[in-house]
Design a protein around this motif. Sequence first.
Motif, mmCIF file in Angstrom:
data_model
loop_
_atom_site.group_PDB
_atom_site.id
_atom_site.type_symbol
_atom_site.label_atom_id
_atom_site.label_comp_id
_atom_site.label_asym_id
_atom_site.label_seq_id
_atom_site.Cartn_x
_atom_site.Cartn_y
_atom_site.Cartn_z
ATOM 1 N N ILE A 58 0.838 -1.192 0.000
ATOM 2 C CA ILE A 58 0.000 0.000 0.000
ATOM 3 C C ILE A 58 0.877 1.249 0.000
ATOM 4 O O ILE A 58 1.845 1.337 0.749
ATOM 5 C CB ILE A 58 -0.949 -0.007 1.216
ATOM 6 N N ASN A 59 0.491 2.198 -0.851
ATOM 7 C CA ASN A 59 1.198 3.469 -0.947
ATOM 8 C C ASN A 59 0.144 4.561 -1.024
ATOM 9 O O ASN A 59 -0.395 4.828 -2.108
ATOM 10 C CB ASN A 59 2.107 3.486 -2.176
ATOM 11 N N SER A 60 -0.188 5.169 0.097
ATOM 12 C CA SER A 60 -1.198 6.215 0.179
ATOM 13 C C SER A 60 -2.555 5.689 -0.286
ATOM 14 O O SER A 60 -3.102 4.805 0.348
ATOM 15 C CB SER A 60 -0.743 7.436 -0.612
ATOM 16 N N SER A 61 -3.085 6.200 -1.400
ATOM 17 C CA SER A 61 -4.409 5.771 -1.854
ATOM 18 C C SER A 61 -4.341 4.740 -2.978
ATOM 19 O O SER A 61 -5.340 4.433 -3.603
ATOM 20 C CB SER A 61 -5.219 6.977 -2.319
ATOM 21 N N SER A 62 -3.154 4.202 -3.217
ATOM 22 C CA SER A 62 -3.031 3.134 -4.217
ATOM 23 C C SER A 62 -2.414 1.901 -3.569
ATOM 24 O O SER A 62 -1.730 1.992 -2.554
ATOM 25 C CB SER A 62 -2.196 3.590 -5.416
ATOM 26 N N ALA A 63 -2.695 0.772 -4.162
ATOM 27 C CA ALA A 63 -2.149 -0.496 -3.660
ATOM 28 C C ALA A 63 -1.789 -1.368 -4.853
ATOM 29 O O ALA A 63 -2.441 -1.321 -5.890
ATOM 30 C CB ALA A 63 -3.157 -1.200 -2.767
ATOM 31 N N THR A 64 -0.744 -2.162 -4.661
ATOM 32 C CA THR A 64 -0.299 -3.073 -5.712
ATOM 33 C C THR A 64 -0.404 -4.501 -5.225
ATOM 34 O O THR A 64 0.083 -4.837 -4.148
ATOM 35 C CB THR A 64 1.156 -2.768 -6.118
#
Length: 137
Positions: A58-64
């Motif tokens: 998770i990176n702020s409001s995005s996720a991989t």
Amino acid sequence: MRLTIIPLVIPTEQQYVDLYKIWPDLSQVQLEKQLATGQQFYAARFNERLLGAAKITINSSSATVHDFCIREVTRRRGVGSYLLEKICQGIPDITQWKFDMSGVVQQEKEAVKLFLAAQGFNSSTQPDIWEKWNEIK
């Protein structure tokens, strides 16, 4: 028993055995290190056994989503669809989901692309990255 999707925070010994069947290249020590860095793991469980799993960064409001894998004997039964759907629903603050296909072997990439398209993901400008945008509620 029914299929359930669970976050793996502190896996049991049996879950590590099952994870080794999903990711045979990763040892328990390597998985523990990844968990310690804050990486999230989700798994599909049926009859107390893990059938598939994915790692989420998770990176702020995005996720991989990466290292997404369903055990070979369980594929084509909806486990992967259910796992991906519940992961995306389970973290509602994420507006952009990415799926990293860089670890997928070449002969399986076309099938994974079809799977992702069926799940609402689209190819992106980045190679091996597919993305899906969630509506802000």
